[in-house]
Design a protein around this motif. Sequence first.
Motif, mmCIF file in Angstrom:
data_model
loop_
_atom_site.group_PDB
_atom_site.id
_atom_site.type_symbol
_atom_site.label_atom_id
_atom_site.label_comp_id
_atom_site.label_asym_id
_atom_site.label_seq_id
_atom_site.Cartn_x
_atom_site.Cartn_y
_atom_site.Cartn_z
ATOM 1 N N GLU A 118 -19.812 40.903 -31.759
ATOM 2 C CA GLU A 118 -19.040 40.006 -32.615
ATOM 3 C C GLU A 118 -17.689 39.678 -32.012
ATOM 4 O O GLU A 118 -17.160 38.582 -32.135
ATOM 5 C CB GLU A 118 -18.838 40.641 -33.987
ATOM 6 N N LYS A 119 -17.152 40.694 -31.351
ATOM 7 C CA LYS A 119 -15.859 40.524 -30.688
ATOM 8 C C LYS A 119 -15.974 39.447 -29.601
ATOM 9 O O LYS A 119 -15.114 38.574 -29.487
ATOM 10 C CB LYS A 119 -15.516 41.887 -30.086
ATOM 11 N N VAL A 120 -17.040 39.491 -28.844
ATOM 12 C CA VAL A 120 -17.239 38.501 -27.788
ATOM 13 C C VAL A 120 -17.459 37.116 -28.385
ATOM 14 O O VAL A 120 -16.936 36.117 -27.884
ATOM 15 C CB VAL A 120 -18.439 38.914 -26.904
ATOM 16 N N ILE A 121 -18.197 37.075 -29.492
ATOM 17 C CA ILE A 121 -18.408 35.791 -30.163
ATOM 18 C C ILE A 121 -17.062 35.215 -30.606
ATOM 19 O O ILE A 121 -16.767 34.037 -30.422
ATOM 20 C CB ILE A 121 -19.355 35.971 -31.376
ATOM 21 N N GLU A 122 -16.229 36.085 -31.123
ATOM 22 C CA GLU A 122 -14.899 35.669 -31.578
ATOM 23 C C GLU A 122 -14.074 35.113 -30.403
ATOM 24 O O GLU A 122 -13.396 34.094 -30.516
ATOM 25 C CB GLU A 122 -14.211 36.893 -32.196
ATOM 26 N N LEU A 123 -14.151 35.803 -29.267
ATOM 27 C CA LEU A 123 -13.399 35.354 -28.090
ATOM 28 C C LEU A 123 -13.928 34.009 -27.595
ATOM 29 O O LEU A 123 -13.148 33.114 -27.262
ATOM 30 C CB LEU A 123 -13.503 36.396 -26.973
ATOM 31 N N ALA A 124 -15.256 33.877 -27.572
ATOM 32 C CA ALA A 124 -15.846 32.624 -27.109
ATOM 33 C C ALA A 124 -15.466 31.485 -28.054
ATOM 34 O O ALA A 124 -15.213 30.361 -27.651
ATOM 35 C CB ALA A 124 -17.361 32.767 -27.020
ATOM 36 N N ARG A 125 -15.392 31.835 -29.341
ATOM 37 C CA ARG A 125 -14.999 30.845 -30.340
ATOM 38 C C ARG A 125 -13.577 30.352 -30.077
ATOM 39 O O ARG A 125 -13.288 29.157 -30.160
ATOM 40 C CB ARG A 125 -15.072 31.487 -31.720
ATOM 41 N N ARG A 126 -12.731 31.299 -29.724
ATOM 42 C CA ARG A 126 -11.350 30.927 -29.412
ATOM 43 C C ARG A 126 -11.319 30.004 -28.195
ATOM 44 O O ARG A 126 -10.568 29.034 -28.156
ATOM 45 C CB ARG A 126 -10.529 32.197 -29.168
ATOM 46 N N LEU A 127 -12.128 30.316 -27.213
ATOM 47 C CA LEU A 127 -12.163 29.471 -26.015
ATOM 48 C C LEU A 127 -12.703 28.077 -26.345
ATOM 49 O O LEU A 127 -12.277 27.090 -25.750
ATOM 50 C CB LEU A 127 -13.020 30.126 -24.927
ATOM 51 N N SER A 128 -13.612 28.011 -27.309
ATOM 52 C CA SER A 128 -14.178 26.703 -27.661
ATOM 53 C C SER A 128 -13.095 25.804 -28.263
ATOM 54 O O SER A 128 -13.161 24.582 -28.171
ATOM 55 C CB SER A 128 -15.353 26.854 -28.625
ATOM 56 N N TYR A 129 -12.092 26.437 -28.867
ATOM 57 C CA TYR A 129 -10.964 25.662 -29.391
ATOM 58 C C TYR A 129 -10.269 24.926 -28.248
ATOM 59 O O TYR A 129 -9.931 23.752 -28.345
ATOM 60 C CB TYR A 129 -9.999 26.604 -30.117
ATOM 61 N N TYR A 130 -10.071 25.631 -27.126
ATOM 62 C CA TYR A 130 -9.403 24.999 -25.983
ATOM 63 C C TYR A 130 -10.318 23.982 -25.314
ATOM 64 O O TYR A 130 -9.852 22.997 -24.754
ATOM 65 C CB TYR A 130 -8.961 26.061 -24.973
ATOM 66 N N ALA A 131 -11.626 24.270 -25.359
ATOM 67 C CA ALA A 131 -12.568 23.338 -24.755
ATOM 68 C C ALA A 131 -12.564 22.020 -25.534
ATOM 69 O O ALA A 131 -12.773 20.959 -24.964
ATOM 70 C CB ALA A 131 -13.966 23.943 -24.753
ATOM 71 N N GLY A 132 -12.290 22.117 -26.837
ATOM 72 C CA GLY A 132 -12.337 20.913 -27.664
ATOM 73 C C GLY A 132 -13.765 20.440 -27.865
ATOM 74 O O GLY A 132 -14.003 19.304 -28.260
ATOM 75 N N ALA A 133 -14.709 21.283 -27.539
ATOM 76 C CA ALA A 133 -16.126 20.951 -27.673
ATOM 77 C C ALA A 133 -16.866 22.252 -27.941
ATOM 78 O O ALA A 133 -16.352 23.319 -27.633
ATOM 79 C CB ALA A 133 -16.631 20.313 -26.382
ATOM 80 N N PRO A 134 -18.081 22.180 -28.513
ATOM 81 C CA PRO A 134 -18.826 23.421 -28.733
ATOM 82 C C PRO A 134 -19.032 24.157 -27.411
ATOM 83 O O PRO A 134 -19.227 23.533 -26.372
ATOM 84 C CB PRO A 134 -20.155 22.928 -29.298
ATOM 85 N N LEU A 135 -18.929 25.486 -27.460
ATOM 86 C CA LEU A 135 -19.054 26.285 -26.252
ATOM 87 C C LEU A 135 -20.286 27.166 -26.362
ATOM 88 O O LEU A 135 -20.506 27.797 -27.393
ATOM 89 C CB LEU A 135 -17.791 27.139 -26.079
ATOM 90 N N LYS A 136 -21.098 27.164 -25.295
ATOM 91 C CA LYS A 136 -22.320 27.965 -25.330
ATOM 92 C C LYS A 136 -22.041 29.371 -24.841
ATOM 93 O O LYS A 136 -21.363 29.564 -23.834
ATOM 94 C CB LYS A 136 -23.390 27.314 -24.456
ATOM 95 N N LEU A 137 -22.589 30.337 -25.574
ATOM 96 C CA LEU A 137 -22.449 31.734 -25.177
ATOM 97 C C LEU A 137 -23.849 32.295 -24.946
ATOM 98 O O LEU A 137 -24.695 32.271 -25.841
ATOM 99 C CB LEU A 137 -21.730 32.517 -26.287
ATOM 100 N N HIS A 138 -24.102 32.765 -23.718
ATOM 101 C CA HIS A 138 -25.401 33.343 -23.383
ATOM 102 C C HIS A 138 -25.323 34.856 -23.585
ATOM 103 O O HIS A 138 -24.499 35.516 -22.943
ATOM 104 C CB HIS A 138 -25.766 33.046 -21.922
ATOM 105 N N MET A 139 -26.144 35.385 -24.479
ATOM 106 C CA MET A 139 -26.147 36.817 -24.736
ATOM 107 C C MET A 139 -27.329 37.433 -23.978
ATOM 108 O O MET A 139 -28.488 37.247 -24.368
ATOM 109 C CB MET A 139 -26.292 37.072 -26.237
#
Lengths: 406, 403
Positions: free
Chosen positions: A221-242
């Motif tokens: 969940e922590k990683v999902i949260e971090l990726a979510r934060r990065l998606s904010y900077y991307a300005g677009a949905p960000l894919k996370l491969h688990m």
Amino acid sequence: MIYDKIIVRYGDLIMKGRNRNQFEKRVLQQIRLALQEFPALTYAKTFGRLTISLNGEPFEPISERLKDVFGIYSFSPVIGVPNELEQIQAAALKVMQELDHPPATFKVSAKRAWKPFPHNSQEMNHLVGSHVLRAIAELKVDVRKPEVDLRVDIQEEATYIFNTVILGAGGFPFGSNGKALLLLSGGIDSPVAGWMAMRKGLELEAVHFHSYPFTSDKAQEKVIELARRLSYYAGAPLKLHMVPFTEIQTRLVQAKQDNLMITLMRRAMLRITEQLAEKTGAGGIVTGESLGQVASQTLPSMNVIGRATVLPLLKPLLMMDKQEIINEAERIGTFTTSILPYEDCCTLFLPKSPSTNPNLNVVERAESYIPELEQLLREAVERTEVIELTPDAQASGETAGEDRWF
Amino acid sequence: MRGLDRGFLIFRKVLTKLLYFDHCASTPPYDEVVDTFAEVMKAHYANPSSIHRAGTEADKLIARSRALLAEQFGVKPEEWLFTSGGTESNNLAIKGAARQFKSRGNHLITTRIEHASVNDAFGQLEQEGFRVTYLPVNSTGHIDLDQLSSSITDETILVSIMHVNNEVGSIQPIAEIGKLLSAYPRILFHVDAVQSIGKLPVKPREWGIDLLSGSAHKLRGPKGIGYLYVREGLQLQPLQSGGSQERGMRAGTQNVPGIVASAKALRMAMQAEEQTRSRMYALRDKLIQHAAMHIPELKLNGSEDAALMAPHIVHFSYPGMKPEVIVHMLEQHGAIVSTKSACSSKDNKPSRVLLAMGANSEHAAGGIRISFGDEHSEQDIDKLAEMLRRTVAQLKPLERSRF
């Protein structure tokens, strides 16, 4: 709010002669995406910059959002008036009168970019300055260290009056320099590396290796949260491969090469990432490594680990100190998540004395004793789950419990 | 025997048609909030700090509640802490900030009309060696911005000013104060918004607030839950030790059902805020008009100008009359009001707030507070006004005897 427009100045991309048009188009697209919750905004491209008309939308939240869009060098809230002296003077006075804290000193910096305007920059400094001085008795001019630098920017379409310049994030617009995969561990470093890579115009997809039940759900969940934060900077949905890493990890442990464990794991991760890169069309791998920080990040370790892939390994943090990285993590809003105390798969099997100087031959031999390794890597790639993340919803909480409870 | 009968009759009357006008002390919870509380309490009893799935689920409920708060105020989820109530929020904000930033300076500023949980926290800090300036208020219960400005020194580290006074309802100019303090980045700004959330707009970020307290049971949520906004990046010294819950600032297992129910109550209250406000201002106006015309013995405290006063509080003094007598007699007629704030209503001293507003001790000892809720209609105000009139008429002959 007295300002009716925002002037946006572009960063690095101004240097890019031939590609400039394309870059400008992309940064505009990113800005529109970032500001889509403010529907009344209108955009006008002018020479080398962008004018956003607020049309009643609030400046503060827009400013907060713009600060994080890559490719913007700086921006200013401005009043736009027709190119007529009286109107310029009136607007300048309004800006001075509406300041939150009345200054003791100021100066006028006029710039006549549109030459047909009848007064040159010098004359305008005087004409605007004296008008303001007449109206505000306590105010004095200080050309060296003024409290307020009142700018008057005379362009062809209008004259803009402002007094603040807010620095943007700089860099290139998102996605203008190709795509790469980011190894996202959940620690402090990798999100910062991701941010820096995106700032240079890379489109990112993140890759995380998890070893449930050796690691907890919370680590994911922590990683999902971090990726979510990065998606904010991307300005677009960000894919996370688990990537499920449990089987590979437990198999590697059985190789009984304790001090090479991290080396073997990192090589396996790079191989998996390489296969994912092929699938997703990514041309490089971004990691949060910093030279000498841990055993796997010494020069000899990087040499042996890096040979597992032919893709370029991009390591933006390589020459940074830990404290510098922490400062960046705090600034981009990932630090508090990163320091949550959940183990990721790397800390789990951490040997007592990991090798800082692994021998390539020994490593390759150890791998050759695991005939099913290739098969395991392929399976991990196949069983990888992809999550698409957007910044708006708060992580994990959004689906918790019953909707009627909230 | 007859006394017992009478007592029973009064009790029945209380049960059947009692009008409750003490919403500043506490409010009837929304039905949905009660249901949520019970459901969550039954379904999610695991400890939210546990690492197993059941614990994680409970923790997610807290995360969603926090996100809901953040959404309502336009701030970040991690900027909200859950506490045990308004009193703890105020204590944690004030003592936590003062002790944490002691090295920056030794001077604190607040007002003379704060709630006891603020006032007493400052008293304690004074004993620890801090210097505290208690700003005076004018006759309507408002502070003077210039006076605040001139009280600031190089040593000042914290300014704590309530949004709506819990006794008379005066509104302090929080936005202006925030603007003034924005010139002093080293000074933290705490606002006790316990009485204003859900009744007036509250904008922590726009107003430059660093710390803001709220309480769930004042806005139809459960008792035992407080909200505390702690601006991003700010660390407070915790009051209690024993765990790293709530960003390490508030140790102790979180009250999961209370937190979820309180977030729901807050959302409902905030969404209805605009409507609540205009409705209650109308009730307030009606009551004040009536009293002014028909019950001249009652002196309105605060200002008649609605812009300066909260919509849900009307405070009168009946100088020279012991307020308990009015409260008890009104209760017999069927309306519940209070003397001053519930937290200090059991002592007989004149109100500290009214004294600060310049009332003489007779006037300050005779205050009654009427506070409205969502259930009140214009007819209820008519009934209350009539009960007040009868009560005062009954007491009038006793006036001279001076209790």
